[in-house]
Design a protein around this motif. Sequence first.
Motif, short mmCIF file in Angstrom:
data_model
loop_
_atom_site.label_atom_id
_atom_site.label_comp_id
_atom_site.label_asym_id
_atom_site.label_seq_id
_atom_site.Cartn_x
_atom_site.Cartn_y
_atom_site.Cartn_z
N ARG A 149 0.83 -1.21 0.00
CA ARG A 149 0.00 0.00 0.00
C ARG A 149 0.87 1.27 0.00
O ARG A 149 0.55 2.25 -0.66
CB ARG A 149 -0.94 -0.02 1.20
N LYS B 128 -3.97 6.89 1.67
CA LYS B 128 -4.92 7.52 0.74
C LYS B 128 -4.62 9.02 0.60
O LYS B 128 -4.54 9.55 -0.51
CB LYS B 128 -6.36 7.31 1.24
N LYS C 289 -1.37 9.59 -1.29
CA LYS C 289 -1.54 9.31 -2.72
C LYS C 289 -2.32 10.42 -3.43
O LYS C 289 -2.02 10.77 -4.57
CB LYS C 289 -2.26 7.97 -2.90
N GLU C 290 -3.29 10.99 -2.71
CA GLU C 290 -4.16 11.99 -3.33
C GLU C 290 -3.69 13.43 -3.07
O GLU C 290 -4.42 14.38 -3.34
CB GLU C 290 -5.60 11.79 -2.82
#
Length: 222
Positions: A26, A199, A202-203
């Motif tokens: 991840r 998350k 990544k964003e």
Amino acid sequence: LEKEASNKPKLAIIIDDVTTQSQINRIKDVGYDITLSFLPPTSRHIHSAKIAQDIEQHMIHFPMQASSFKFEEEDTLHIGDSYEKIEKRVKQLREFYPKALYTNNHTGSKYTADEESMDRVFRALKKYNFIFVDSRTTGKSVVKKIAKKHGMPYIVRNVFLDNEKDFDYIQGQLKQAIKRAKKSGYAIAIGHPYPITTKVLKESKHLLEGLDLVLIDKIPIK
């Protein structure tokens, strides 16, 4: 071109508490350099040294005594532990992680505030060729003073990313780290392998333009 890149502010993100391959996958999926800090193997996570070996650069997340913490890791260092005991533990960590150069404290709010304890740890770390990164889990940390005494570099975390598991909170903390990097030339942020943290990372690539996302070894040593 390379010179231009190296003049950018540097941000090193460390993810602590790594123990599983799925966490590694991840974190890799985020798409830029992140330093993984592995908890030493215990009966609860027996493979946490084995899975680190394929990762070129990784750290050891070294369990040290907290002021209060319910779920203490096995083999956590405690105030009053003898140098012999500490040295044996550091030697074990060196055997578990032969390629690791850096280690940072897991918990440790009580331990890293104790001069005698940290003095013993630094003696052992120096012997086995480790560099300590202060996670700074307490404002009373004595690591700076002890590092100086031993002629070792002082490297310290600037921002914790995910004390709250909330997208906006974590992104706000990341912005703080970016601001710090732009002001000082570099910054170190620490997070955990929560799905929400990866998350956000990544964003949030659009926020990272103009920065070098680097592994911990690229942070200037004072």
